[in-house]
Write an enzyme that holds these catalytic residues in place. Structure first.
Site, mmCIF file in Angstrom:
data_model
loop_
_atom_site.group_PDB
_atom_site.id
_atom_site.type_symbol
_atom_site.label_atom_id
_atom_site.label_comp_id
_atom_site.label_asym_id
_atom_site.label_seq_id
_atom_site.Cartn_x
_atom_site.Cartn_y
_atom_site.Cartn_z
ATOM 1 N N GLN A 88 0.829 -1.208 0.000
ATOM 2 C CA GLN A 88 0.000 0.000 0.000
ATOM 3 C C GLN A 88 0.864 1.259 0.000
ATOM 4 O OE1 GLN A 88 -3.341 0.065 2.795
ATOM 5 N NE2 GLN A 88 -2.514 1.854 3.771
ATOM 6 N N GLY A 89 0.654 2.127 -0.978
ATOM 7 C CA GLY A 89 1.438 3.362 -1.050
ATOM 8 C C GLY A 89 0.578 4.577 -0.774
ATOM 9 N N SER A 134 0.936 6.739 2.684
ATOM 10 C CA SER A 134 1.662 7.746 3.462
ATOM 11 C C SER A 134 2.901 8.233 2.724
ATOM 12 C CB SER A 134 2.121 7.155 4.800
ATOM 13 O OG SER A 134 1.031 6.741 5.557
ATOM 14 N N SER A 189 4.539 -1.239 4.142
ATOM 15 C CA SER A 189 4.776 -2.550 4.750
ATOM 16 C C SER A 189 4.970 -3.597 3.668
ATOM 17 C CB SER A 189 3.585 -2.959 5.624
ATOM 18 O OG SER A 189 3.467 -2.106 6.715
ATOM 19 N N GLU A 196 -10.632 -1.840 5.593
ATOM 20 C CA GLU A 196 -9.646 -2.138 6.633
ATOM 21 C C GLU A 196 -10.333 -2.384 7.980
ATOM 22 O OE1 GLU A 196 -5.068 -0.735 7.047
ATOM 23 O OE2 GLU A 196 -6.539 0.856 6.921
ATOM 24 N N ASN A 216 -4.289 7.596 17.553
ATOM 25 C CA ASN A 216 -5.367 7.789 18.531
ATOM 26 C C ASN A 216 -5.911 9.216 18.491
ATOM 27 O OD1 ASN A 216 -5.155 5.183 19.380
ATOM 28 N ND2 ASN A 216 -4.794 5.671 21.542
#
Lengths: 310, 392
Positions: free
Chosen positions: B128-129, B131, B163, B246, B370
């Site tokens: 996944q690209g 960020s 990742s 997700e 958070n």
């Protein structure tokens, strides 16, 4: 009661802080991590400052200072994430050996030729001991399995716990500074993240925890120096307050750094791992809470108006 | 409300458990119990293909694309048995849980034919690209640029926290394709093959010594024009749709993994006497309550069939589990005491519980910190005024 320090005490702490800031920065931590984590030159620098003799009586060639001064220096060692066993050797082993009358090793401690980390039964590991090295989570901490004939002396335990608490305060200070600096530099949504209350309030909570741990550590140092009946209780209080402040600050500092805080390339993790290691050393949280509850509920600490805050 | 599972569902559970346990005691016993996403990567890829061969890689997908049309309950059951059997995490979880469903929802028939069989078979691993160094919490500020040139998309820029990019075949990339656009406008969602001269992947070491993440650099990287999902400028809509996946079924399997972790903590506390400490006992009891809260919350979230709306359960789920697990890591350390400080061997490698402590530091950060979660809850859930922002 007077919590003020003398000019000499403050000068001592400041000079150690400045020395370590100049000679033991993060690039040194990186080098130690990559190329072997003990450096005779760093050790010799500390010896040359006279730090190994701080708690050694003048008659034995030391500076004859007390635990309050030593605690102030230990805070600075924590702030610098110092790897060399200065605190263990000079602020735990030396006063314990002097108290025990075992003065044959003292000259070696003062002149820097001996590094002594006393084994206490409460610690399963011995820092900088002989024998096969265990891999600690703290890459700058050298551990071996503790010997079977470790001491059970409560004074040794109190020295170790007090000096761990002092280091934890310095470690927490350093982590809060790093996180605060990062919150000023890192921008998201068009402004530094430190402008968001969600970040600001977290950092402020760390400052509260640290500022309320600091005088507890001073109080414990003075109590252990004076040898009062409740010194052990003060030490446990200090270890708990400093542990809580350091662990809260570690958690917060990582959070404020975002994913960067979870990487090995950001320096923060060295302090976080030291905080973790020292939190467990010289009596766990549970051990020190138990000492406090036994003192409070068990009646060791006299309560009632005539005994306020004994 | 219907609690519990039907006899048919229980039969399905037995089928899952039997098959998974047979693999974990048989051909794939060497990967059982691995808790990092990086260890034994090649064997984990073989495991993905093995799942595909036996029809277990994407049971929630339509049968036509290699799935089983599994019901929600069946997906929950499979995820639970997967974790219970000690099967390591899916190295293609991005492909199965994010890329695949995104293509199913937004892709053309041609794109489905091109990508889905490989993902289902475990032979096309996705990463996944999203960020970038300057676009973390503020994801919409991506700067990686895409432009159409001679029937191809040409991409320049940098992604981070990708990742498993180092073992992946494809990456989906949110790119800025409209010059001068800001925020969520002017973004386009592209699927790009990683194995090309214009893409360079560099590992990032984590605090636990592992290297799951990467920086991924794009220098005139290319993909065919029809590798775009949705239309030009639809990138944000697609990315947000994907992030809703997700929050899907994977959360329930995750809870079984949490169950395993809490059970290991309880076993350690019994073994070393920490279970005699009243503070530890209370924290274990509270961890148990927290786990059950999450389970009921997740079941409630998944029983919301109107996915166009994010309900209270979905909005609050991430912060709940992430905070719970971070506390679980701290509990693990307090239970282990100083034993937790020591690695298992000479290398900087960690057992399950110390690794839980270190790894769970990231839980409250990735996929929305958070702090971002609380803003979302306050702004979307409670309709409070939006957070003041600086000049974008």
């Amino acid at each position: 009661m007077d919590f003020r320090f003398t000019d000499d005490q403050l000068l001592l702490a400041t000079s150690v802080r400045e020395y370590l800031a100049g000679t033991h920065g993060t690039q040194v931590l990186r080098r130690l991590d990559e190329q072997g984590n003990r450096d005779p030159a760093i050790w010799q620098g500390l010896v040359d400052m006279g730090l190994t003799g701080v708690l050694v009586p003048e008659a034995l060639g030391g500076l004859g200072m007390g635990l309050v001064e030593a605690a102030l220096i230990a805070v600075e060692c924590g702030r610098a994430c110092l790897a060399e066993p200065l605190v263990d050797t000079a602020f735990v082993a030396a006063p314990w050996l002097v108290r025990e009358g075992r003065t044959d090793a003292i000259a070696g401690i003062v002149d820097g030729s001996r590094k002594i980390v006393p084994a206490h039964a409460i610690n399963p590991w011995l820092a900088d001991g002989e024998g096969a090295r265990l891999q600690s989570v703290d890459p700058l901490r050298n551990l071996t399995t503790a010997p079977h004939d470790a001491s059970e002396d409560p004074y040794l335990l109190d020295l170790g716990a007090l000096m761990s608490a002092a280091q934890l305060v310095g470690i927490a200070d350093a982590m809060l500074e790093q996180a605060t600096d990062y919150a000023k530099l890192r921008s998201q949504f068009g402004q530094p993240i430190g402008a968001f209350q969600a970040i600001k309030h977290q950092l402020a909570s760390c400052m509260v925890a640290i500022e309320f741990a600091r005088p507890v550590v001073w109080r414990a140092a003075a109590a252990l120096q004076a040898g009062g009946a409740h010194a052990a209780t003060h030490v446990s209080h200090a270890k708990l307050a400093a542990t809580d402040a350091a662990m809260l600050t570690a958690e917060t500092a990582i959070q404020v750094h975002g994913a960067m805080g979870y990487t090995y390339e950001v320096d923060l993790h060295f302090w976080m791992k030291r905080a973790w290691a020292l939190s467990g050393a010289w009596g766990s949280r549970a051990f020190h809470v138990r000492r406090l509850d036994e003192a409070v509920i068990g009646g060791t600490i006299p309560i009632g108006p005539e005994h306020t805050f004994a | 409300m219907k609690l519990g599972f039907s006899p048919q569902e229980e039969a399905f559970r037995a089928e899952c458990a039997d098959w998974l346990q047979a693999q974990m005691t048989g051909e794939f016993r060497d990967i059982r119990g691995i808790t990092t996403l990086t260890a034994k990567a090649e064997r984990r890829k073989e495991w993905e293909q093995h799942l595909g061969e036996h029809g277990w890689s994407c049971i929630g997908w339509p049968k036509a694309w290699g799935g089983r049309d599994a019901t929600l309950a069946e997906q929950v059951i499979f995820a639970e048995e997967y974790a219970r059997a000690g099967v390591p995490g899916r190295v293609n979880h991005i492909g199965i849980e994010l890329a695949g469903p995104t293509i199913l929802a937004f892709g053309t028939e041609e794109q489905k034919r091109r990508f889905l069989p490989g993902i289902a078979a475990g032979s096309t691993i996705f990463c996944q690209g999203f960020s970038e160094p300057g676009a973390g919490s503020d994801l919409a500020s991506v700067r990686t640029k895409g432009r159409l040139e001679g029937g191809e998309w040409v991409v320049n820029g940098q992604k981070i926290w990708t990742s498993l990019a180092h073992i992946s075949d494809w990456i989906f990339v949110v790119t800025r394709t409209e010059d001068g656009s800001k925020g969520p406008k002017g973004l386009t969602f592209l699927m790009m093959p990683l194995d090309q001269p214009g893409i360079e992947v560099r590992g990032i070491t984590q605090i636990n010594g592992d290297a799951e993440f990467n920086e991924t650099f794009f220098t005139d990287a290319r993909c065919p024009a029809d590798s775009m999902i949705g239309g030009v400028g639809d990138g944000w809509k697609i990315a947000m749709g994907l992030l809703a996946f997700e929050r899907g079924v994977s959360t329930l399997g995750q809870q079984m993994a949490f169950r395993n972790e809490l059970d290991e903590i309880i076993a350690a506390a019994r073994a070393n006497g920490a279970a005699g400490d009243p503070l530890i006992r209370q924290r274990i009891a509270r961890a148990e309550i927290g786990l059950r809260l999450m389970r009921y919350g997740a079941l409630r979230m998944l029983s919301n069939t109107d996915h166009s709306k994010i309900d209270g359960a979905a909005l609050t789920y991430k912060i709940q589990w992430a905070t719970w697990r971070r506390s679980l890591g701290e509990l693990a350390m307090d239970v282990l005491g100083q034993a937790g400080e020591i690695a298992e061997g000479e290398a900087y490698e960690w057992g399950t519980l110390p690794n839980l402590f270190l790894y769970s530091r990231a839980d409250t950060i990735y996929g929305g910190t958070n702090q971002i979660q609380r803003n979302l809850i306050a702004e979307r859930g409670l309709a409070l005024p939006r957070e003041p922002r600086g000049d974008l």
